[in-house]
Design a protein around this motif. Structure first.
Motif, mmCIF file in Angstrom:
data_model
loop_
_atom_site.group_PDB
_atom_site.id
_atom_site.type_symbol
_atom_site.label_atom_id
_atom_site.label_comp_id
_atom_site.label_asym_id
_atom_site.label_seq_id
_atom_site.Cartn_x
_atom_site.Cartn_y
_atom_site.Cartn_z
ATOM 1 N N GLU A 6 -2.168 -26.594 -52.344
ATOM 2 C CA GLU A 6 -1.060 -26.361 -51.424
ATOM 3 C C GLU A 6 0.035 -25.518 -52.058
ATOM 4 O OE1 GLU A 6 0.406 -29.876 -49.620
ATOM 5 O OE2 GLU A 6 -1.552 -30.453 -48.857
ATOM 6 N N HIS A 7 0.725 -24.798 -51.197
ATOM 7 C CA HIS A 7 1.931 -24.048 -51.550
ATOM 8 C C HIS A 7 1.712 -22.989 -52.619
ATOM 9 C CE1 HIS A 7 4.102 -26.878 -49.099
ATOM 10 N NE2 HIS A 7 3.575 -27.861 -49.806
ATOM 11 N N GLY A 42 -3.060 -25.577 -47.524
ATOM 12 C CA GLY A 42 -1.827 -25.710 -46.759
ATOM 13 C C GLY A 42 -0.693 -24.866 -47.316
ATOM 14 N N SER A 43 -0.012 -24.164 -46.454
ATOM 15 C CA SER A 43 1.194 -23.387 -46.765
ATOM 16 C C SER A 43 0.943 -22.207 -47.694
ATOM 17 C CB SER A 43 2.283 -24.298 -47.346
ATOM 18 O OG SER A 43 2.645 -25.282 -46.405
ATOM 19 N N TRP A 44 -0.213 -21.604 -47.618
ATOM 20 C CA TRP A 44 -0.484 -20.370 -48.348
ATOM 21 C C TRP A 44 -0.089 -19.197 -47.465
ATOM 22 C CZ3 TRP A 44 -4.606 -19.476 -52.352
ATOM 23 C CH2 TRP A 44 -4.777 -20.599 -53.153
ATOM 24 N N GLN A 45 0.391 -18.142 -48.041
ATOM 25 C CA GLN A 45 0.712 -16.914 -47.298
ATOM 26 C C GLN A 45 -0.461 -15.956 -47.439
ATOM 27 O OE1 GLN A 45 3.518 -16.613 -45.376
ATOM 28 N NE2 GLN A 45 3.763 -18.755 -45.925
ATOM 29 N N LEU A 46 -1.562 -16.246 -46.769
ATOM 30 C CA LEU A 46 -2.786 -15.466 -46.943
ATOM 31 C C LEU A 46 -2.738 -14.107 -46.251
ATOM 32 C CD1 LEU A 46 -5.344 -18.349 -46.578
ATOM 33 C CD2 LEU A 46 -4.748 -17.117 -48.655
ATOM 34 N N SER A 47 -2.278 -14.059 -45.049
ATOM 35 C CA SER A 47 -2.062 -12.835 -44.277
ATOM 36 C C SER A 47 -3.019 -11.692 -44.591
ATOM 37 C CB SER A 47 -0.621 -12.335 -44.465
ATOM 38 O OG SER A 47 0.287 -13.308 -44.033
ATOM 39 N N GLY A 48 -4.246 -11.810 -44.113
ATOM 40 C CA GLY A 48 -5.216 -10.739 -44.256
ATOM 41 C C GLY A 48 -6.116 -10.855 -45.472
ATOM 42 N N ASN A 49 -5.986 -11.910 -46.247
ATOM 43 C CA ASN A 49 -6.758 -12.049 -47.484
ATOM 44 C C ASN A 49 -7.722 -13.227 -47.480
ATOM 45 O OD1 ASN A 49 -5.623 -9.930 -49.373
ATOM 46 N ND2 ASN A 49 -3.786 -10.905 -48.570
ATOM 47 N N LEU A 50 -7.932 -13.848 -46.337
ATOM 48 C CA LEU A 50 -8.806 -15.013 -46.266
ATOM 49 C C LEU A 50 -10.239 -14.656 -46.657
ATOM 50 C CD1 LEU A 50 -8.880 -18.019 -45.600
ATOM 51 C CD2 LEU A 50 -9.489 -17.390 -43.268
ATOM 52 N N GLU A 62 -17.720 -27.610 -44.609
ATOM 53 C CA GLU A 62 -17.738 -28.511 -43.463
ATOM 54 C C GLU A 62 -16.347 -28.616 -42.858
ATOM 55 O OE1 GLU A 62 -19.257 -32.198 -44.960
ATOM 56 O OE2 GLU A 62 -21.182 -31.308 -45.492
ATOM 57 N N SER A 63 -15.324 -28.425 -43.697
ATOM 58 C CA SER A 63 -13.945 -28.548 -43.247
ATOM 59 C C SER A 63 -13.080 -27.535 -43.996
ATOM 60 C CB SER A 63 -13.442 -29.976 -43.523
ATOM 61 O OG SER A 63 -12.073 -30.094 -43.232
ATOM 62 N N LEU A 64 -12.237 -26.839 -43.245
ATOM 63 C CA LEU A 64 -11.305 -25.872 -43.823
ATOM 64 C C LEU A 64 -9.959 -26.056 -43.145
ATOM 65 C CD1 LEU A 64 -10.660 -23.398 -45.589
ATOM 66 C CD2 LEU A 64 -11.479 -21.968 -43.700
ATOM 67 N N GLU A 65 -8.955 -26.441 -43.915
ATOM 68 C CA GLU A 65 -7.610 -26.643 -43.383
ATOM 69 C C GLU A 65 -6.735 -25.473 -43.803
ATOM 70 O OE1 GLU A 65 -3.809 -29.642 -43.787
ATOM 71 O OE2 GLU A 65 -5.758 -30.334 -44.479
ATOM 72 N N LEU A 66 -6.116 -24.830 -42.818
ATOM 73 C CA LEU A 66 -5.293 -23.644 -43.069
ATOM 74 C C LEU A 66 -3.920 -23.781 -42.416
ATOM 75 C CD1 LEU A 66 -8.073 -20.999 -42.370
ATOM 76 C CD2 LEU A 66 -7.169 -21.663 -44.596
ATOM 77 N N ALA A 67 -3.321 -24.944 -42.533
ATOM 78 C CA ALA A 67 -2.018 -25.189 -41.907
ATOM 79 C C ALA A 67 -0.945 -24.306 -42.535
ATOM 80 C CB ALA A 67 -1.640 -26.658 -42.062
ATOM 81 N N TYR A 68 -0.166 -23.631 -41.697
ATOM 82 C CA TYR A 68 0.957 -22.801 -42.133
ATOM 83 C C TYR A 68 0.532 -21.697 -43.104
ATOM 84 C CZ TYR A 68 3.232 -26.865 -40.181
ATOM 85 O OH TYR A 68 3.593 -27.889 -39.356
ATOM 86 N N CYS A 69 -0.579 -21.034 -42.811
ATOM 87 C CA CYS A 69 -1.107 -20.004 -43.715
ATOM 88 C C CYS A 69 -0.831 -18.576 -43.251
ATOM 89 C CB CYS A 69 -2.610 -20.206 -43.909
ATOM 90 S SG CYS A 69 -2.975 -21.557 -45.038
#
Length: 79
Positions: A6-7, A42-50, A62-69
């Motif tokens: 996170e973060h 959570g809370s990564w600033q990925l913006s185009g880099n996922l 099986e699970s990918l959480e991208l809250a606030y990314c």
């Protein structure tokens, strides 16, 4: 099987050269976890880099959480 990161302070829209290297390094490290099935960013600033971050995974998650990314359409297209 499960990893929670996170973060991460990487701004995907304004990547500094060292940030791009950090993403590549982390992607390689994630690729070395063959039994990884759940990932929380959570809370990564990925913006185009996922895609760059997840491209080295050896198996589907099986699970990918991208809250606030701060995802962009390109990130959603990759998913």
């Amino acid at each position: 099987r499960s990893l929670r990161l996170e973060h991460m302070d990487i701004d995907g829209q304004r990547l500094r050269p060292e940030s791009a290297i950090e993403i590549q390094c982390l992607a390689r490290q994630l690729g070395m976890l063959p039994s990884l099935r759940e990932l929380s960013l959570g809370s990564w600033q990925l913006s185009g880099n996922l895609c760059q971050l997840l491209c080295d995974l050896q198996a589907p998650l099986e699970s990918l959480e991208l809250a606030y990314c701060s995802l962009l359409p390109a990130d959603l297209a990759f998913l």
